[in-house]
Design a protein around this motif. Structure first.
Motif, PDB file in Angstrom:
ATOM      1  N   ASP A 151      -1.002  -5.000  -3.599  1.00 43.85           N
ATOM      2  CA  ASP A 151      -1.694  -3.995  -2.790  1.00 43.85           C
ATOM      3  C   ASP A 151      -1.116  -2.596  -2.984  1.00 43.85           C
ATOM      4  OD1 ASP A 151      -3.418  -5.821  -1.832  1.00 43.85           O
ATOM      5  OD2 ASP A 151      -2.449  -6.073   0.115  1.00 43.85           O
ATOM      6  N   LEU A 152      -0.051  -2.503  -3.764  1.00 42.73           N
ATOM      7  CA  LEU A 152       0.495  -1.177  -4.084  1.00 42.73           C
ATOM      8  C   LEU A 152      -0.176  -0.719  -5.377  1.00 42.73           C
ATOM      9  CD1 LEU A 152       2.553   1.171  -3.796  1.00 42.73           C
ATOM     10  CD2 LEU A 152       4.169  -0.235  -5.068  1.00 42.73           C
ATOM     11  N   GLN A 153      -1.080   0.249  -5.220  1.00 44.38           N
ATOM     12  CA  GLN A 153      -1.851   0.696  -6.381  1.00 44.38           C
ATOM     13  C   GLN A 153      -1.293   2.012  -6.896  1.00 44.38           C
ATOM     14  OE1 GLN A 153      -5.243   0.757  -3.988  1.00 44.38           O
ATOM     15  NE2 GLN A 153      -5.481  -1.464  -4.004  1.00 44.38           N
ATOM     16  N   ILE A 154      -0.914   2.003  -8.176  1.00 40.21           N
ATOM     17  CA  ILE A 154      -0.329   3.203  -8.778  1.00 40.21           C
ATOM     18  C   ILE A 154      -1.277   3.716  -9.865  1.00 40.21           C
ATOM     19  CG2 ILE A 154       1.696   4.156  -9.970  1.00 40.21           C
ATOM     20  CD1 ILE A 154       3.209   1.613  -8.859  1.00 40.21           C
ATOM     21  N   THR A 155      -1.701   4.985  -9.719  1.00 43.17           N
ATOM     22  CA  THR A 155      -2.552   5.607 -10.742  1.00 43.17           C
ATOM     23  C   THR A 155      -1.980   6.985 -11.053  1.00 43.17           C
ATOM     24  OG1 THR A 155      -4.329   4.678  -9.374  1.00 43.17           O
ATOM     25  CG2 THR A 155      -4.995   5.856 -11.381  1.00 43.17           C
ATOM     26  N   GLY A 156      -1.578   7.197 -12.282  1.00 38.19           N
ATOM     27  CA  GLY A 156      -1.006   8.487 -12.674  1.00 38.19           C
ATOM     28  C   GLY A 156       0.165   8.857 -11.776  1.00 38.19           C
ATOM     29  N   GLN A 157       0.042  10.010 -11.118  1.00 40.32           N
ATOM     30  CA  GLN A 157       1.122  10.465 -10.232  1.00 40.32           C
ATOM     31  C   GLN A 157       0.912  10.060  -8.779  1.00 40.32           C
ATOM     32  OE1 GLN A 157       3.524  11.029 -12.616  1.00 40.32           O
ATOM     33  NE2 GLN A 157       4.243  12.192 -10.836  1.00 40.32           N
ATOM     34  N   THR A 158      -0.089   9.221  -8.554  1.00 37.78           N
ATOM     35  CA  THR A 158      -0.394   8.873  -7.165  1.00 37.78           C
ATOM     36  C   THR A 158      -0.199   7.392  -6.894  1.00 37.78           C
ATOM     37  OG1 THR A 158      -2.709   8.404  -7.631  1.00 37.78           O
ATOM     38  CG2 THR A 158      -2.157  10.691  -7.058  1.00 37.78           C
ATOM     39  N   ALA A 159      -0.010   7.086  -5.611  1.00 41.73           N
ATOM     40  CA  ALA A 159       0.105   5.689  -5.208  1.00 41.73           C
ATOM     41  C   ALA A 159      -0.554   5.511  -3.847  1.00 41.73           C
ATOM     42  CB  ALA A 159       1.569   5.292  -5.134  1.00 41.73           C
ATOM     43  N   ARG A 160      -0.968   4.292  -3.573  1.00 38.42           N
ATOM     44  CA  ARG A 160      -1.473   4.012  -2.235  1.00 38.42           C
ATOM     45  C   ARG A 160      -1.253   2.554  -1.885  1.00 38.42           C
ATOM     46  NH1 ARG A 160      -6.951   1.665  -1.603  1.00 38.42           N
ATOM     47  NH2 ARG A 160      -7.124   2.336   0.538  1.00 38.42           N
ATOM     48  N   LEU A 161      -1.082   2.331  -0.596  1.00 40.64           N
ATOM     49  CA  LEU A 161      -1.007   0.970  -0.089  1.00 40.64           C
ATOM     50  C   LEU A 161      -2.366   0.638   0.485  1.00 40.64           C
ATOM     51  CD1 LEU A 161       2.500   1.127   1.597  1.00 40.64           C
ATOM     52  CD2 LEU A 161       1.822  -0.554  -0.119  1.00 40.64           C
ATOM     53  N   ALA A 162      -2.875  -0.557   0.156  1.00 35.40           N
ATOM     54  CA  ALA A 162      -4.265  -0.882   0.475  1.00 35.40           C
ATOM     55  C   ALA A 162      -4.544  -1.016   1.980  1.00 35.40           C
ATOM     56  CB  ALA A 162      -4.675  -2.149  -0.261  1.00 35.40           C
ATOM     57  N   GLU A 163      -3.605  -1.644   2.702  1.00 37.21           N
ATOM     58  CA  GLU A 163      -3.883  -1.976   4.103  1.00 37.21           C
ATOM     59  C   GLU A 163      -3.028  -1.167   5.073  1.00 37.21           C
ATOM     60  OE1 GLU A 163      -6.092  -4.456   4.976  1.00 37.21           O
ATOM     61  OE2 GLU A 163      -6.523  -4.922   2.871  1.00 37.21           O
ATOM     62  N   GLN A 164      -3.607  -0.891   6.222  1.00 37.23           N
ATOM     63  CA  GLN A 164      -2.826  -0.249   7.276  1.00 37.23           C
ATOM     64  C   GLN A 164      -1.716  -1.190   7.737  1.00 37.23           C
ATOM     65  OE1 GLN A 164      -5.062   1.240  10.595  1.00 37.23           O
ATOM     66  NE2 GLN A 164      -5.356   3.221   9.627  1.00 37.23           N
ATOM     67  N   GLY A 165      -0.561  -0.635   7.976  1.00 38.12           N
ATOM     68  CA  GLY A 165       0.563  -1.455   8.441  1.00 38.12           C
ATOM     69  C   GLY A 165       1.454  -1.940   7.306  1.00 38.12           C
ATOM     70  N   GLN A 166       0.995  -1.787   6.061  1.00 37.87           N
ATOM     71  CA  GLN A 166       1.842  -2.195   4.933  1.00 37.87           C
ATOM     72  C   GLN A 166       2.993  -1.206   4.767  1.00 37.87           C
ATOM     73  OE1 GLN A 166      -1.060  -2.841   1.648  1.00 37.87           O
ATOM     74  NE2 GLN A 166      -0.456  -4.985   1.837  1.00 37.87           N
ATOM     75  N   LEU A 167       4.131  -1.730   4.349  1.00 38.22           N
ATOM     76  CA  LEU A 167       5.328  -0.896   4.224  1.00 38.22           C
ATOM     77  C   LEU A 167       6.096  -1.219   2.951  1.00 38.22           C
ATOM     78  CD1 LEU A 167       6.907  -1.271   7.798  1.00 38.22           C
ATOM     79  CD2 LEU A 167       5.791   0.782   6.915  1.00 38.22           C
ATOM     80  N   VAL A 168       6.398  -0.188   2.186  1.00 39.92           N
ATOM     81  CA  VAL A 168       7.269  -0.363   1.031  1.00 39.92           C
ATOM     82  C   VAL A 168       8.715  -0.159   1.503  1.00 39.92           C
ATOM     83  CG1 VAL A 168       8.056   0.805  -1.082  1.00 39.92           C
ATOM     84  CG2 VAL A 168       5.649   0.224  -0.800  1.00 39.92           C
ATOM     85  N   ASP A 169       9.593  -1.079   1.120  1.00 44.14           N
ATOM     86  CA  ASP A 169      11.015  -0.966   1.446  1.00 44.14           C
ATOM     87  C   ASP A 169      11.788  -1.164   0.142  1.00 44.14           C
ATOM     88  OD1 ASP A 169      13.672  -1.444   2.174  1.00 44.14           O
ATOM     89  OD2 ASP A 169      13.097  -2.327   4.095  1.00 44.14           O
ATOM     90  N   LEU A 170      12.463  -0.117  -0.301  1.00 47.91           N
ATOM     91  CA  LEU A 170      13.157  -0.190  -1.596  1.00 47.91           C
ATOM     92  C   LEU A 170      14.591  -0.712  -1.477  1.00 47.91           C
ATOM     93  CD1 LEU A 170      11.872   3.090  -3.298  1.00 47.91           C
ATOM     94  CD2 LEU A 170      11.082   0.764  -3.704  1.00 47.91           C
ATOM     95  N   GLY A 171      14.889  -1.322  -0.313  1.00 51.85           N
ATOM     96  CA  GLY A 171      16.245  -1.840  -0.066  1.00 51.85           C
ATOM     97  C   GLY A 171      16.786  -2.738  -1.173  1.00 51.85           C
ATOM     98  N   GLY A 172      15.912  -3.415  -1.894  1.00 47.53           N
ATOM     99  CA  GLY A 172      16.371  -4.349  -2.925  1.00 47.53           C
ATOM    100  C   GLY A 172      16.518  -3.741  -4.307  1.00 47.53           C
ATOM    101  N   ILE A 173      16.288  -2.431  -4.420  1.00 45.99           N
ATOM    102  CA  ILE A 173      16.320  -1.822  -5.752  1.00 45.99           C
ATOM    103  C   ILE A 173      16.911  -0.410  -5.758  1.00 45.99           C
ATOM    104  CG2 ILE A 173      13.960  -0.841  -5.689  1.00 45.99           C
ATOM    105  CD1 ILE A 173      13.625  -1.860  -8.622  1.00 45.99           C
TER     106      ILE A 173
END
Lengths: 348, 135
Positions: A151-173
Motif C-alpha cells: 500500500d506504499l506507492q512510490i512514483t518518482g519523487q512522490t509517495a502515498r499510503l493507500a489507506e487512512q490510518g496507515q503508518l510507516v515506521d522506519l524503526g527497523g532500518i
C-alpha cells in the motif's frame, strides 16, 4: 662555556624527542565520542587526521536524519507521509524516497516479514514504553488490516499510503541507514579506519590501524549485557543483531518482545532468540536482521543464502540454545561461550 | 676556536647518556601504563559527550556518592563498582541498568545526557579485547 654547551645539547635532545613522541602518539590514538541521537547511544572511534571533523559531520547528518525519518519527529517527512495516509500524495526528498524503495525491496524479498508499514501495530503494542499492554484480538486484527507494504506507492519523487490510518515506521532500518551515511562521510574525510556503534548496530570501516580485523562480540541473548557467545572478526562490514531481549515485557510467564510479525500482529515466535547479520551494507544488515528473526531458522536461512546482492552472512541462536552460522562466516566466527549453555552446530 | 661550538669527545658521552636516560624513562612510563591498565578498571562519566570524571574503581575503598547536574543525578560508588542511584528522568533506564563493574559495561541517562562506561582491560589474561558488541 662547556656548561652552556651541555645545557644546549640536553635541551635540544629533550625537545626533539618529546616532539617525536608526541607526534607518534597523536597518530595512534583514535578519537572517541559518544552522543545521543535517534533514541539511542551512538559511539564513534575514528583514526585519522580529520577524525574530529568527520565525527562532527556524522553527528550533524544523523541529527538531520532523525528530524526527517523518525516517527517521533513532528513535521518530518515520514510524518508528512503518515499524516496524509489515504488522503494525498506527498513529495519527499530523494534520500527518503530511495530509503523507502530499499525498504520495499527487502519487504518483497522477505515476503513481508520485514514491513515498514508495521506502524499501527507498533503503536498498538507500545513495547519498550511504560504503557505497554497486551492488545485485544479485535484491536490486533484491526491494526493488521492497515499493515501492507504494497500500500506504499512510490512514483518518482512522490509517495502515498493507500489507506487512512496507515503508518510507516522506519524503526527497523533507519539506524542501519544512519550507519551507511556515516561510512560515506568517512570516505569524504579520507578516514580509513573507524568503528561506529549505533545502539548495538556495528559499522566497522576498514580494518584497525595495524591492519587487523575488528573484533565484535555477539551478545548472549540470555546473559547480562556485554556477555557474549562468540566473536566475529570483520573488515569493512556491518554487524547487526535482532533479538527478543532488546525490548520486551513479561506477563504471566510470557515474553512479549518488539519484533512484531507483520502477518500475525504479535511478537514473532519462530524458535529464535537472536539473529546477527554480517553484511557490506549497514542498511541491508539492519532490515535483514529483523526479517530473518521473524522468518525463523529455515526460511531466514533461505533468505540470507539466496540474497541477490552483497552476500550477507548470519548467526542464528535458537531457543534450544543452538548456534548456526552461514558458510561464509565459518572462518571468522569464533565460538566463545562463557556461560557454557550454548551448543555450536558446525554442520548444517 | 672562538665562539663556534664544536663537538668534543665528552659531548658524545653526554649525548649517549641522555639518550639512555630518555629511553629508560619512556619505557618505564609505557610499561607502567600498560601494567596499571591491565589491572585497572576505570569508570568514565560523560556529560554532553564531554568526559567529566574518571574514577579508578579498584581504588575505591568505601561507599561514595557523586552529585551531578545540580543534584538531578546521584551516582553511587562501591569498591570495584558504580551505578546510577537516583535520577530525575521518567523512565529510570539508567538506574535499572544496575551496577557496572566490568570493562565494557555502560549505562546512560538520555534525558540528562549523562553516561557511565567502564574502561580498561579485563583481569583475565586469556581474553583478548573486543572492539565492540553487537546487541
Amino acid at each position: 662555556m662547556k656548561k652552556l654547551r651541555l645545557l644546549g645539547i640536553t635541551l635540544f635532545l629533550l625537545a626533539s624527542s618529546f616532539w617525536f613522541s608526541a607526534c607518534s602518539l597523536y597518530q595512534k590514538k583514535p578519537l572517541e565520542v559518544t552522543n545521543f541521537a535517534m533514541g539511542t547511544i551512538i559511539s564513534q572511534k575514528i583514526y585519522g587526521a580529520q577524525a574530529k571533523a568527520a565525527s562532527e559531520a556524522v553527528l550533524r547528518k544523523i541529527k538531520k536524519l532523525e528530524a526527517k525519518l523518525t516517527i517521533n519527529a513532528p513535521g518530518g517527512e515520514i510524518n508528512q507521509l503518515n499524516n496524509n495516509a489515504g488522503l494525498k500524495i506527498v513529495t519527499l526528498s530523494k534520500e527518503t524516497i530511495s530509503l523507502l524503495k530499499k525498504a520495499t525491496q527487502i519487504s518483497k524479498l522477505s515476503e513481508g516479514a520485514f514491513d515498514i508499514t508495521v506502524g499501527p501495530l507498533v503503536k498498538l503494542w507500545k513495547i519498550g514504553s511504560n504503557d505497554f499492554r497486551i492488545p485485544s484480538k479485535q484491536a490486533i486484527a484491526t491494526a493488521l488490516k492497515l499493515v501492507s507494504y504494497q500500500d506504499l506507492q512510490i512514483t518518482g519523487q512522490t509517495a502515498r499510503l493507500a489507506e487512512q490510518g496507515q503508518l510507516v515506521d522506519l524503526g527497523g532500518i533507519a539506524k542501519g541507514y544512519a550507519g551507511e551515511v556515516a561510512t560515506t562521510i568517512f570516505q569524504e574525510y579520507q578516514i580509513k579506519s573507524a568503528f561506529v556503534n549505533l545502539g548495538g548496530n556495528v559499522v566497522a570501516v576498514g580494518s584497525k590501524p595495524d591492519g587487523k580485523a575488528w573484533r565484535i562480540g555477539i551478545q548472549n541473548p540470555r546473559g547480562p549485557k556485554g556477555s557474549y557467545i562468540g566473536i566475529v572478526a570483520v573488515k569493512n562490514k556491518s554487524v547487526v543483531t535482532s533479538g527478543d531481549y532488546e525490548r520486551f515485557f513479561e506477563k504471566n510467564g510470557q515474553r512479549y518482545h518488539h519484533l512484531l510479525d507483520p502477518h500475525t500482529g504479535v511478537p514473532a515466535k519462530t524458535g529464535l532468540l537472536s539473529v546477527t547479520i554480517v553484511a557490506n551494507s549497514p542498511t541491508v544488515a539492519d532490515a535483514l536482521s529483523t526479517a530473518v528473526f521473524i522468518l525463523g531458522l529455515e526460511k531466514g536461512w533461505q533468505l540470507v543464502t539466496n540474497y541477490p546482492e552483497l552476500s550477507p552472512e548470519a548467526i542464528f541462536i535458537t531457543t534450544d540454545k543452538k548456534i548456526y552460522v552461514t558458510s561464509g562466516l565459518k572462518k571468522t566466527f569464533i565460538f566463545q561461550d562463557e556461560s557454557g549453555q550454548y551448543h555450536y552446530v558446525e554442520k548444517r | 676556536m672562538g665562539n663556534i661550538i664544536m663537538w668534543k669527545k665528552g659531548d658524545l658521552f653526554v649525548v649517549i647518556a641522555i639518550l639512555m636516560i630518555f629511553v629508560a624513562a619512556i619505557s618505564g612510563v609505557y610499561l607502567g601504563k600498560h601494567l596499571t591498565k591491565e589491572q585497572a578498571k576505570v569508570a568514565v562519566i560523560t556529560y554532553q559527550n564531554q568526559e567529566i570524571r574518571t574514577i579508578a574503581l579498584d581504588l575505591i575503598t568505601k561507599e561514595e556518592y557523586l552529585y551531578l547536574n545540580n543534584k538531578q543525578i546521584t551516582i553511587q560508588l562501591k569498591p570495584g563498582k558504580i551505578r546510577f542511584r537516583h535520577a530525575n528522568c521518567p523512565e529510570k533506564f539508567c538506574i535499572n541498568t544496575g551496577w557496572l563493574a566490568n570493562v565494557g559495561d555502560f549505562a546512560a541517562c538520555l534525558p540528562n545526557q549523562t553516561a557511565i562506561r567502564i574502561e580498561g582491560y579485563q583481569k583475565t589474561n586469556n581474553k583478548e579485547q573486543l572492539d565492540g558488541m553487537a546487541y
